[in-house]
Scaffold this active site. Sequence first.
Site, PDB file in Angstrom:
ATOM      1  N   GLY A  17       0.789  -1.234   0.000  1.00 15.77           N
ATOM      2  CA  GLY A  17       0.000   0.000   0.000  1.00 15.77           C
ATOM      3  C   GLY A  17       0.822   1.285   0.000  1.00 15.77           C
ATOM      4  N   ASP A  37       7.493  -4.838   9.012  1.00 11.54           N
ATOM      5  CA  ASP A  37       6.138  -5.284   8.655  1.00 11.54           C
ATOM      6  C   ASP A  37       5.908  -6.677   9.228  1.00 11.54           C
ATOM      7  OD1 ASP A  37       4.190  -4.106   6.097  1.00 11.54           O
ATOM      8  OD2 ASP A  37       3.733  -6.084   6.938  1.00 11.54           O
ATOM      9  N   VAL A  64       4.846  -3.076  15.040  1.00 12.31           N
ATOM     10  CA  VAL A  64       5.021  -1.788  15.718  1.00 12.31           C
ATOM     11  C   VAL A  64       4.321  -1.773  17.075  1.00 12.31           C
ATOM     12  CG1 VAL A  64       5.186  -0.512  13.535  1.00 12.31           C
ATOM     13  CG2 VAL A  64       2.950  -0.737  14.667  1.00 12.31           C
ATOM     14  N   TYR A 155     -10.825   4.081  15.234  1.00  9.64           N
ATOM     15  CA  TYR A 155      -9.983   4.583  14.138  1.00  9.64           C
ATOM     16  C   TYR A 155      -9.896   6.111  14.185  1.00  9.64           C
ATOM     17  CZ  TYR A 155      -7.881   5.049   9.520  1.00  9.64           C
ATOM     18  OH  TYR A 155      -7.026   5.351   8.482  1.00  9.64           O
ATOM     19  N   LYS A 159      -6.510   8.296  14.963  1.00 11.89           N
ATOM     20  CA  LYS A 159      -5.908   9.179  13.959  1.00 11.89           C
ATOM     21  C   LYS A 159      -5.931  10.653  14.417  1.00 11.89           C
ATOM     22  CE  LYS A 159      -4.656   6.122  10.884  1.00 11.89           C
ATOM     23  NZ  LYS A 159      -3.234   5.915  10.555  1.00 11.89           N
ATOM     24  N   VAL A 188      -7.783   5.770  -0.236  1.00 15.46           N
ATOM     25  CA  VAL A 188      -6.692   5.436  -1.152  1.00 15.46           C
ATOM     26  C   VAL A 188      -6.882   4.002  -1.640  1.00 15.46           C
ATOM     27  CG1 VAL A 188      -4.179   5.396  -1.423  1.00 15.46           C
ATOM     28  CG2 VAL A 188      -5.215   6.856   0.339  1.00 15.46           C
ATOM     29  N   THR A 190      -5.849   0.875  -1.830  1.00 12.05           N
ATOM     30  CA  THR A 190      -4.906  -0.105  -1.281  1.00 12.05           C
ATOM     31  C   THR A 190      -5.702  -1.322  -0.817  1.00 12.05           C
ATOM     32  OG1 THR A 190      -5.075   0.629   1.008  1.00 12.05           O
ATOM     33  CG2 THR A 190      -3.452   1.775  -0.370  1.00 12.05           C
TER      34      THR A 190
HETATM   35  N1  LIG Z   1      -5.995   3.318   2.348  1.00 10.58           N
HETATM   36  C1  LIG Z   1      -6.628   4.380   2.780  1.00 10.58           C
HETATM   37  O1  LIG Z   1      -7.703   4.743   2.262  1.00 10.58           O
HETATM   38  C2  LIG Z   1      -6.061   5.219   3.903  1.00 10.58           C
HETATM   39  C3  LIG Z   1      -6.622   6.478   4.140  1.00 10.58           C
HETATM   40  C4  LIG Z   1      -6.129   7.270   5.168  1.00 10.58           C
HETATM   41  C5  LIG Z   1      -5.081   6.811   5.941  1.00 10.58           C
HETATM   42  N2  LIG Z   1      -4.550   5.588   5.691  1.00 10.58           N
HETATM   43  C6  LIG Z   1      -3.472   5.137   6.575  1.00 10.58           C
HETATM   44  O2  LIG Z   1      -2.323   4.850   5.805  1.00 10.58           O
HETATM   45  C7  LIG Z   1      -1.588   3.811   6.420  1.00 10.58           C
HETATM   46  C8  LIG Z   1      -1.317   2.707   5.420  1.00 10.58           C
HETATM   47  O3  LIG Z   1      -2.548   2.258   4.904  1.00 10.58           O
HETATM   48  P1  LIG Z   1      -2.637   1.304   3.616  1.00 10.58           P
HETATM   49  O4  LIG Z   1      -3.963   1.592   3.001  1.00 10.58           O
HETATM   50  O5  LIG Z   1      -1.409   1.382   2.800  1.00 10.58           O
HETATM   51  O6  LIG Z   1      -2.732  -0.114   4.360  1.00 10.58           O
HETATM   52  P2  LIG Z   1      -2.401  -1.611   3.810  1.00 10.58           P
HETATM   53  O7  LIG Z   1      -3.259  -2.520   4.635  1.00 10.58           O
HETATM   54  O8  LIG Z   1      -2.496  -1.665   2.316  1.00 10.58           O
HETATM   55  O9  LIG Z   1      -0.876  -1.798   4.233  1.00 10.58           O
HETATM   56  C9  LIG Z   1      -0.517  -1.720   5.589  1.00 10.58           C
HETATM   57  C10 LIG Z   1       0.764  -2.492   5.843  1.00 10.58           C
HETATM   58  O10 LIG Z   1       1.000  -2.418   7.259  1.00 10.58           O
HETATM   59  C11 LIG Z   1       1.341  -3.718   7.723  1.00 10.58           C
HETATM   60  N3  LIG Z   1       0.997  -3.826   9.150  1.00 10.58           N
HETATM   61  C12 LIG Z   1      -0.236  -4.006   9.713  1.00 10.58           C
HETATM   62  N4  LIG Z   1      -0.129  -4.092  11.040  1.00 10.58           N
HETATM   63  C13 LIG Z   1       1.187  -3.960  11.338  1.00 10.58           C
HETATM   64  C14 LIG Z   1       1.923  -3.970  12.550  1.00 10.58           C
HETATM   65  N5  LIG Z   1       1.323  -4.159  13.722  1.00 10.58           N
HETATM   66  N6  LIG Z   1       3.263  -3.779  12.496  1.00 10.58           N
HETATM   67  C15 LIG Z   1       3.891  -3.600  11.304  1.00 10.58           C
HETATM   68  N7  LIG Z   1       3.239  -3.618  10.125  1.00 10.58           N
HETATM   69  C16 LIG Z   1       1.911  -3.790  10.144  1.00 10.58           C
HETATM   70  C17 LIG Z   1       0.553  -4.665   6.846  1.00 10.58           C
HETATM   71  O11 LIG Z   1       1.102  -5.983   6.854  1.00 10.58           O
HETATM   72  C18 LIG Z   1       0.670  -3.982   5.483  1.00 10.58           C
HETATM   73  O12 LIG Z   1       1.847  -4.384   4.789  1.00 10.58           O
HETATM   74  C19 LIG Z   1      -2.407   3.371   7.646  1.00 10.58           C
HETATM   75  O13 LIG Z   1      -1.926   4.024   8.795  1.00 10.58           O
HETATM   76  C20 LIG Z   1      -3.801   3.863   7.306  1.00 10.58           C
HETATM   77  O14 LIG Z   1      -4.591   4.106   8.454  1.00 10.58           O
HETATM   78  C21 LIG Z   1      -5.004   4.780   4.699  1.00 10.58           C
END
Ligand SMILES: NC(=O)c1ccc[n+]([C@@H]2O[C@H](COP(=O)([O-])OP(=O)(O)OC[C@H]3O[C@@H](n4cnc5c(N)ncnc54)[C@H](O)[C@@H]3O)[C@@H](O)[C@H]2O)c1
Length: 254
Positions: A17, A37, A64, A155, A159, A188, A190
């Site tokens: 993502g 990760d 994390v 959530y 945030k 986004v 993802t």
């Molecule tokens: N996708 C969206 O629409 C969106 C919107 C706003 C904010 N975000 C934020 O962006 C960030 C990334 O989101 P994304 O959509 O790329 O998510 P995603 O699920 O596509 O990827 C997240 C990654 O984090 C890893 N992960 C999960 N828990 C973990 C942990 N405890 N320790 C280490 N790694 C861990 C997962 O294995 C994965 O590789 C997040 O903080 C999310 O809240 C996403």
Amino acid sequence: MARFAGQRALVTGGAAGIGLATARALAAEGARLALLDIDAARLEAAAAELHAAGAEALPILGSVAGPEPVAEAFARIDARWGGLDILVNNAGVIGKRAALDLTDEDWARVMRINLDGVFFCAREAGRRMVAQGSGAIVNLGSIYSLVAAPERLAYCASKAAVAAMTKVLAIEWAAHGVRVNAVAPGYVETDLIGAAVRAGELDTAPLVRRTPVGRLARPEEIARAILFLLDPANAYVTGHVLAVDGGWTAYGYV
Ligand SMILES: NC(=O)c1ccc[n+]([C@@H]2O[C@H](COP(=O)([O-])OP(=O)(O)OC[C@H]3O[C@@H](n4cnc5c(N)ncnc54)[C@H](O)[C@@H]3O)[C@@H](O)[C@H]2O)c1
């Protein structure tokens, strides 16, 4: 000269993502990349891809969500590179449940990863960056750092707290040459969103209609904003939460 030449970067949740898009963008501009990760297969694939593209990549399997695994990850980075210049606090999870049905476990899981995880990593990074007198951190907030949605209490709370933490750390560490900012993405494209759609918890059509730009974001668009905030040329930008949301939070009409 590449903007991030030789810089030592850690991207949490960097195997997929937004995290992976950010790692790719940083690597393309000369950074060395550590990825922390919990997904072993994707982690190895991401590191192999970065390596094949000519970047130095350090995959670290771990979470994390605890001070010990985070300390171990930073010890691995110290052993390899002797410190850190960039932290992207990206690992995060979502959860959808009405507030009255939210269990202790639901609440704790989201808070542990989205909020505690950001603190554990920022604290380890801050110790090193303050000591060396330089560094840049970008935290992943969300539009839900700024506005609210139903059935997403944990959530949204996590945030919003990330935005507050960003500002506190920025003002504490500014005099030490360390900048702390956040991005606040809209929806986004993802797996995070894909999985919610597949689980029947999310329908993207009304989200697209609600977004003035008329589409979801691509991970690369969030990565570009993260790199702007990390760029040493933008040394006067700190404590800022940058909405990258296609106009979502500006919109207040019908
Ligand atoms: N996708 C969206 O629409 C969106 C919107 C706003 C904010 N975000 C934020 O962006 C960030 C990334 O989101 P994304 O959509 O790329 O998510 P995603 O699920 O596509 O990827 C997240 C990654 O984090 C890893 N992960 C999960 N828990 C973990 C942990 N405890 N320790 C280490 N790694 C861990 C997962 O294995 C994965 O590789 C997040 O903080 C999310 O809240 C996403």
